[in-house]
Design an enzyme around this catalytic site. Sequence first.
Site, PDB file in Angstrom:
ATOM      1  N   ARG A  31      -9.637   6.059  -4.631  1.00  0.00           N
ATOM      2  CA  ARG A  31      -9.273   4.666  -4.381  1.00  0.00           C
ATOM      3  C   ARG A  31      -7.872   4.321  -4.873  1.00  0.00           C
ATOM      4  NH1 ARG A  31     -14.836   1.632  -6.469  1.00  0.00           N
ATOM      5  NH2 ARG A  31     -16.304   3.026  -5.410  1.00  0.00           N
ATOM      6  N   HIS A  38      -4.353   4.743  -9.162  1.00  0.00           N
ATOM      7  CA  HIS A  38      -5.340   5.343  -8.269  1.00  0.00           C
ATOM      8  C   HIS A  38      -6.276   6.229  -9.058  1.00  0.00           C
ATOM      9  CE1 HIS A  38      -4.073   9.629  -7.979  1.00  0.00           C
ATOM     10  NE2 HIS A  38      -2.868   9.163  -8.256  1.00  0.00           N
ATOM     11  N   CYS A  39      -7.504   6.379  -8.542  1.00  0.00           N
ATOM     12  CA  CYS A  39      -8.449   7.329  -9.101  1.00  0.00           C
ATOM     13  C   CYS A  39      -8.631   8.441  -8.083  1.00  0.00           C
ATOM     14  CB  CYS A  39      -9.763   6.644  -9.470  1.00  0.00           C
ATOM     15  SG  CYS A  39     -10.581   5.822  -8.083  1.00  0.00           S
ATOM     16  N   MET A  40      -9.803   9.057  -8.033  1.00  0.00           N
ATOM     17  CA  MET A  40      -9.996  10.191  -7.130  1.00  0.00           C
ATOM     18  C   MET A  40      -9.995   9.789  -5.664  1.00  0.00           C
ATOM     19  SD  MET A  40      -9.975  12.937  -8.719  1.00  0.00           S
ATOM     20  CE  MET A  40     -10.461  13.904  -7.299  1.00  0.00           C
TER      21      MET A  40
END
Length: 484
Positions: free
Chosen positions: A31, A27-29
């Site tokens: 998504r 995961h990113c910030m």
Amino acid sequence: MRTPDSITAEAILPLVGGPANVVSVAHCMTRLRLGLRDRSLVQEAALRALPAVLGVVADDATYQIVLGPGTVARVTPEFEALLTAAPAGAPGLLAGAPAGPPADSTAGRLAARGAELRADRRRRNSTPVRIMLRRIADIFVPLIPALIGCGVVAGLNGLLINLGWLPGITPALTAIASGFMALIPVFVGYNTAKEFGGTPVLGGAVAAIVVYAGVAKVTVSGTALSPGQGGVLGALAAALLGTYVEKWIRGRVPDALDVLVTPTLTVLITGLVTLYGLMYAAGELAAAIGTAANWLLDHTGALAGLVLGGLFLPLVMLGLHQALIPIHTTLIEQQGYTVLLPILAMAGAGQVGAALAVYVRLRHDTSLRTTIRSALPAGLLGVGEPLIYGVSLPLGRPFVTACAGGAAGGAFVGFFSMLGDKVGSTAIGPSGWALFPLLNGSRGPVLAAAVYAGGLLTGYVVGFVATYFYGLAGLSVARARVEP
């Protein structure tokens, strides 16, 4: 005990084909990024209909589910726990899962059109340059939470210093905010080696040379090096070189000697090249980036803001915005903030203004208005994918008028840069209203926040007006007839 986040994870898993279809999870910030074996098993309409899902983005490498800041960090471990616990070949659809908007409704047609546009974008994005840009983004995206945390602390510390409050605590806050930034090349090196198939700790080791204080005793062409010279660009280059050196050596060294010879020669060869070549070259490039950004905003601020704010949404569509991540990070290293991000964030303001115009103008289109109502809060916080793929891009012209709003907001912020009031962000990642805690500038965070707010308002207004009077020409009557 089931929580809202575990329920969301349980709802998502069968809609992406079940545990057997999931290859990787990250995961990113905002998504949840999934590697899937077979994307044809994804039930996208049902996935979009989940209350927690703000949108989906599919690129060549991963299938990305937009959940928003905070939520994604809580849902990801719940999702991973389900994968660990579930047997392979688990069923694909939970009973009672929402089926998404009807295909013959306006929202359904827009979702289908959005899917076609995304598929076409994936085909066009499969070029070596764009694949490389995505890999570079994968190096820096994991660093964003630390950049944000340290950026907020730095902003708070700057405010306290300016106000003269709590002088006893500000040195501690300085250390907390600056520690990560001082060592960020090490993390970049680690992630670079990991991304390109090298040994991550060796990537971190050669990148650590860039920030080691002892490099001040090394002279190149009669000039002593400076600790940190080249910054993240030097670390990126060093770790990338180290990865290729490691692979080359490992292919030629007997297995019995590999554990001793390969890491030694990798660090030695790459370290020497870094000290006597890469640090100087990367330092010159980093200095040129800072000089160019400052000159651009000092002399052509309004025009530069107009172009950058207007083109950012198309750059996002093409995946080219990822090339800006190292530039943002370099500017933050040099100046304490990136002057480009607040201007680029104006694209989101134009998008929000365009969506509001669609909502007001097409008042009889209930399905589309429902889509906008659900996506607008995320858009205000800088998560624009739901509005882009669900509203403006499928409609066509509103995407163009959203870009016009972004251009106007960017010109507003750029104009103040020409007056000496630069606005910057101490970290990358957030946008929209979420960027306010990270703002700083040449005349302090308060004035920077005021200019940024003026840019957002300009973007909202111009995006709304342009869409209301031009972006929906010929659409309002046709859409009103669809759902009386």
